[in-house]
Design an enzyme around this catalytic site. Structure first.
Site, PDB file in Angstrom:
ATOM      1  N   PRO A   2       0.824  -1.201   0.000  1.00 58.11           N
ATOM      2  CA  PRO A   2       0.000   0.000   0.000  1.00 58.11           C
ATOM      3  C   PRO A   2       0.863   1.258   0.000  1.00 58.11           C
ATOM      4  CG  PRO A   2      -0.821  -1.595   1.587  1.00 58.11           C
ATOM      5  CD  PRO A   2       0.503  -2.110   1.107  1.00 58.11           C
ATOM      6  N   GLU A   3       0.564   2.185  -0.915  1.00 63.60           N
ATOM      7  CA  GLU A   3       1.300   3.436  -0.994  1.00 63.60           C
ATOM      8  C   GLU A   3       0.440   4.557  -0.430  1.00 63.60           C
ATOM      9  OE1 GLU A   3       2.957   3.926  -4.910  1.00 63.60           O
ATOM     10  OE2 GLU A   3       3.894   1.947  -4.884  1.00 63.60           O
ATOM     11  N   HIS A  91      -4.870 -14.668   9.920  1.00 67.36           N
ATOM     12  CA  HIS A  91      -3.939 -13.554   9.793  1.00 67.36           C
ATOM     13  C   HIS A  91      -4.429 -12.276  10.460  1.00 67.36           C
ATOM     14  CE1 HIS A  91      -1.725 -16.117   7.095  1.00 67.36           C
ATOM     15  NE2 HIS A  91      -2.745 -16.208   6.263  1.00 67.36           N
ATOM     16  N   ARG A 151      22.788  16.786  -8.319  1.00 69.19           N
ATOM     17  CA  ARG A 151      22.657  15.344  -8.082  1.00 69.19           C
ATOM     18  C   ARG A 151      22.673  14.559  -9.382  1.00 69.19           C
ATOM     19  NH1 ARG A 151      19.616  13.431  -2.779  1.00 69.19           N
ATOM     20  NH2 ARG A 151      19.685  15.327  -1.544  1.00 69.19           N
TER      21      ARG A 151
END
Length: 270
Positions: A2-3, A91, A151
């Site tokens: 999940p983001e 679970h 960078r």
């Protein structure tokens, strides 16, 4: 995993059911998650009310009078609101039983999630070095330009670095870079300011759209109401390697970048 949109979807789903509710009991069936569940947790929260439900990066923060319960869904975790008499499954590792007759249940088949505690007046180490939220005003083109200056890091890796900006996971990094027309391999320090401004706008729009559609369900994710996210239908590149680009029709390329699947269009992204 999940983001940010999936975690925000979960927050919005559970908050109306648990805010201002008293925790009657905390039941921990499996304390060995990614980190051990603190043994003292029941005495810290039982009898106390959940004042608010917030999100920081991919962490859910349940505020109590003396501290904050920090929840992370790991790779395959989910939070559900269920009646207190619902029998636990294999679970179902942690329950917060509420005075409403409902419970908040953490289900985590892979046990990579977390249930942690932060005392008031302290900052948990997992939260201490996080960058700004991508949907906040602090994350703008000027900020990203400062982060990118000098960078050589690939721009995709940079925007997925939680110390730069939180919550831009692999799915949404792929999608935002496509919308901005930027090659994910391009060195961050070699991208013009105008293009970084477009990237910031793309990150914000992709995440906002994903939140509105309940996140992206690829395998395991469901929201707090048990429903899947529907942003998968709106994906332009992620999971579509070899398929035609939605803009130019050329086959999308799929490579490994920073050990993550990366899909992009060689014609549309420069």
């Amino acid at each position: 995993m999940p983001e940010l949109p999936e975690v925000e979807t979960t927050r919005r789903g559970i908050a109306p059911h648990i805010e201002q509710r008293r925790v009657k009991a905390l039941r921990v069936r499996q304390p060995k998650l990614r980190w051990p569940v603190p043994a003292q947790l029941p005495q810290w929260i039982e009898g106390d009310c959940i004042q608010s439900v917030e999100r920081r990066a991919k962490y859910l923060l349940l505020r109590f009078s003396r501290g904050t319960l920090i929840l992370h869904l790991g790779m395959s975790g989910s939070l559900r609101i269920q009646p207190c008499n619902t029998e636990p499954g294999k679970h179902d590792h942690v329950d917060l039983e509420l005075d409403s007759g409902q419970l908040l249940r953490l289900t985590d088949p892979r046990r990579f999630g977390a249930v942690l505690w932060q005392e008031n007046g302290t900052v948990h180490p997992l939260l201490a070095s996080l960058g700004p939220e991508p949907l906040d005003e602090a994350f703008d083109a000027a900020y990203l330009q400062r982060c990118c200056k000098g960078r050589r890091t690939a721009i995709k890796a940079l925007i997925m670095n939680a110390e730069i900006v939180v919550g831009v996971g692999n799915i949404y990094a792929n999608e935002a870079l496509f919308r901005a027309g930027i090659d994910p391999r391009r060195a961050a320090g070699r991208i013009a300011a105008a293009r970084l401004e477009k990237l910031v706008a793309a990150i914000k729009s992709v995440l906002a759209a994903a939140i509105e559609q309940g996140g992206t369900t690829l395998k395991d994710f469901v929201g707090g109401d048990g429903k899947p996210g529907y942003f998968k239908q709106a994906l332009d590149v992620y999971g579509r390697g070899g398929e035609p680009c939605h803009q130019c029709g050329e086959p999308l390329s799929e490579i490994r970048l920073g050990q993550r699947s990366t899909v992009f269009c060689r014609q549309c992204q420069r």
